[in-house]
Design a protein around this motif. Sequence first.
Motif, PDB file in Angstrom:
ATOM      1  N   THR A 278       0.859  -1.181   0.000  1.00 41.53           N
ATOM      2  CA  THR A 278       0.000   0.000   0.000  1.00 41.53           C
ATOM      3  C   THR A 278       0.900   1.237   0.000  1.00 41.53           C
ATOM      4  N   THR A 279       0.284   2.401   0.058  1.00 39.23           N
ATOM      5  CA  THR A 279       1.066   3.638   0.082  1.00 39.23           C
ATOM      6  C   THR A 279       0.933   4.297   1.449  1.00 39.23           C
ATOM      7  N   GLY A 280       1.995   4.994   1.852  1.00 42.34           N
ATOM      8  CA  GLY A 280       1.998   5.668   3.146  1.00 42.34           C
ATOM      9  C   GLY A 280       1.898   7.169   2.992  1.00 42.34           C
ATOM     10  N   ALA A 281       1.758   7.871   4.122  1.00 40.27           N
ATOM     11  CA  ALA A 281       1.637   9.329   4.121  1.00 40.27           C
ATOM     12  C   ALA A 281       2.868   9.948   3.450  1.00 40.27           C
ATOM     13  N   PRO A 282       2.735  11.009   2.677  1.00 40.93           N
ATOM     14  CA  PRO A 282       1.549  11.863   2.514  1.00 40.93           C
ATOM     15  C   PRO A 282       0.513  11.328   1.525  1.00 40.93           C
ATOM     16  N   ALA A 283       0.788  10.200   0.917  1.00 42.29           N
ATOM     17  CA  ALA A 283      -0.184   9.662  -0.043  1.00 42.29           C
ATOM     18  C   ALA A 283      -1.383   9.077   0.700  1.00 42.29           C
ATOM     19  N   MET A 284      -2.543   9.149   0.045  1.00 42.72           N
ATOM     20  CA  MET A 284      -3.754   8.589   0.634  1.00 42.72           C
ATOM     21  C   MET A 284      -4.280   7.500  -0.300  1.00 42.72           C
ATOM     22  N   PRO A 288      -9.524   1.826  -6.799  1.00 46.99           N
ATOM     23  CA  PRO A 288      -9.867   0.421  -6.559  1.00 46.99           C
ATOM     24  C   PRO A 288      -8.796  -0.386  -5.827  1.00 46.99           C
ATOM     25  N   ASN A 289      -7.554   0.077  -5.778  1.00 48.06           N
ATOM     26  CA  ASN A 289      -6.490  -0.724  -5.171  1.00 48.06           C
ATOM     27  C   ASN A 289      -5.848   0.026  -4.010  1.00 48.06           C
ATOM     28  N   ILE A 317       6.651   9.515  -2.644  1.00 47.75           N
ATOM     29  CA  ILE A 317       5.757   8.948  -1.629  1.00 47.75           C
ATOM     30  C   ILE A 317       6.291   7.580  -1.221  1.00 47.75           C
ATOM     31  N   PRO A 318       6.012   7.167   0.016  1.00 44.61           N
ATOM     32  CA  PRO A 318       6.515   5.854   0.443  1.00 44.61           C
ATOM     33  C   PRO A 318       5.584   4.721   0.011  1.00 44.61           C
ATOM     34  N   LEU A 319       6.186   3.670  -0.500  1.00 47.13           N
ATOM     35  CA  LEU A 319       5.455   2.438  -0.818  1.00 47.13           C
ATOM     36  C   LEU A 319       5.707   1.500   0.358  1.00 47.13           C
ATOM     37  N   VAL A 320       4.653   1.152   1.061  1.00 45.76           N
ATOM     38  CA  VAL A 320       4.792   0.351   2.288  1.00 45.76           C
ATOM     39  C   VAL A 320       4.523  -1.117   1.964  1.00 45.76           C
ATOM     40  N   ILE A 321       5.528  -1.954   2.247  1.00 42.73           N
ATOM     41  CA  ILE A 321       5.399  -3.397   1.989  1.00 42.73           C
ATOM     42  C   ILE A 321       5.383  -4.122   3.330  1.00 42.73           C
ATOM     43  N   GLU A 322       4.302  -4.831   3.598  1.00 36.56           N
ATOM     44  CA  GLU A 322       4.218  -5.619   4.828  1.00 36.56           C
ATOM     45  C   GLU A 322       4.163  -7.094   4.469  1.00 36.56           C
TER      46      GLU A 322
END
Lengths: 385, 215
Positions: A278-284, A288-289, A317-322
């Motif tokens: 998903t994407t992290g702040a500041p991105a919202m 659909p994804n 923007i940060p791309l957050v991978i969990e």
Amino acid sequence: MRTLWICFAVFLLLLPAAAAAVDGEENAARVTVLGTQTDPTVLMPGDEATVSVTIKNTANQSVPISSARLYTDKNVAVLDSPYQTFGAIGPGNEATFTFRVKASLREGIFYPVFVLDFRDAGSLRYPVPVKVDGTEPRFSVISRPDSFVKDKKEIVRVSVSNPRPGPINGVSVVPSGQNLEVTPTSAFIGALEPDQAGEVAFNITPAEETDLIFTLRYRNGDNQRSIEVPLPIVFSEDKKRAEIVVSGVEVTTEGGHYRASGDVTNAGLEVAKAVVITTGAPAMPVDPNRVYPVASLDPDDLANFDVTFRVENATEIPLVIEYKDVDGNTYSSTAMIGVSSTLPAPGEGETTSFPTTAVVLVLVVAVIAGAVIFYSWKKAKENEK
Amino acid sequence: MSHWIVDLLLNPDTFFREREGHEAGLKFPLLFVLLAGLAAAPGAYVVAGMTGPLLPPEAQSYLGIVMAIAVVAAFFSTIIFYIVFVIVFYLLSLVFKGSGDIKKSFEAVGYGYLPLVVGYLLSSLAIIYYAPSFVFPQVDLTTPAGAEALNQVIASSPMTMISSILGILFMLWAANIWIFGMRYARSLTLRNAAITVGVPVGIYIIFQISALGVL
């Protein structure tokens, strides 16, 4: 003459006694020590043990015994003497005398003396060998992870070996420590004969850096003993853990939001499960994804991702991978992606800029078409006249 | 030969006036329509080929078929539009009590396709020239937002803009010929012929402009 008669009478009186004394000596000489035994066979310094002495009467007559004693040596203390009085041992019979002893803190072979007092003769003396050896069982960690990670379950294998000349019993290993989970809570190995070894494994899940204490418990005879072996648990980066690498990122605009797509690769040596991007702040994140599940990534595996988001006044923007490991521990990593290379929203006019040749061509065509239409209508008007 | 073509392009009033009393000849009109269809085909072929990366992997093998269908569709849509224009002009001319064989209308509209041959050819060349620099957005075409985004990108691209503007300019040129052609084919006044041709062509041009996102 009368003196002669008195002496003869005394001789007659003493003759049976003398004959009896001679018989007692002979019978006592036929009592032999068959063997000795200590339990445990080899003591450790400070151990208590039992010493057993077995005798046999090989004479044809019973032999009366006054007492049986084991005398304290300077390194082996006799704790009791239960045979202060004893009857007789019949012809061909055996008798065993057992004494409790305690070894000193010295090592070696010591000889406390066993003394058997006969009623009709002297005594039988027999030094009993008692071996004291301070060699302890060996405890070793035979397998452990290269690095411990907080809340990650790891397997630690330990081995217990017996280098002593005698057996040990009731061997068990009990791990303990602060803020860590251990399963099983203890492991029982049982008896270990000389030169034997036993192996057990534990699942260790540390919550913080601490000392994992392995307590090795065992018995030497009736003596309960234990050894504590510490294993420091220090957290470090897991060299094998899954490592998610993002590549081939393309960011585009569509319908008022951004779409980032690309590839994720597991560059680690362990499987990454339940990978979610998903994407992290500041991105919202937006539909659909908002979140893109990739599922499981084996080492060197590659998968696509596609996330949608909104962001204003940002170039990165940060791309957050969990993801999770096989034990369910959650890991998170972040990769920055640029949004400056995106296609502009319609109306911004970046890609709608016309090449010069095209503009010239359109203008030429427009002029020609206009001129032709004007000319044809002018001709039509002339034709009307 | 060149003389009547020059007349047709520059002085259509004289051209059709001279043919007013003659039997309708469809040889050249139909030839122009077929040439216009052929001129539109290369552009359609290139655009269809560009959409290859947007197709799902399992459909990539059908790209050749898609491109062939695009070529055929471009060719036949030109012929269909020709027939539709003739019928619409004919019906509208009835409002102005126009008279004359419909074959004459087919002849007049067919001659008007000569500028469109050049127009479609230039549009195709523009598409072929600018196609390599066109970048399709990486969007999911199965979603409405993705499809809308693709439409916006295509409509706002120089390739599409140039192609459409050239098409509109040559359509105006063709409409100019059609006005004079329908005037004599249906015995209309110049004003009524202009309305007969201007209304449907105007609607067509407005539709083209709105497709570009300008309106």
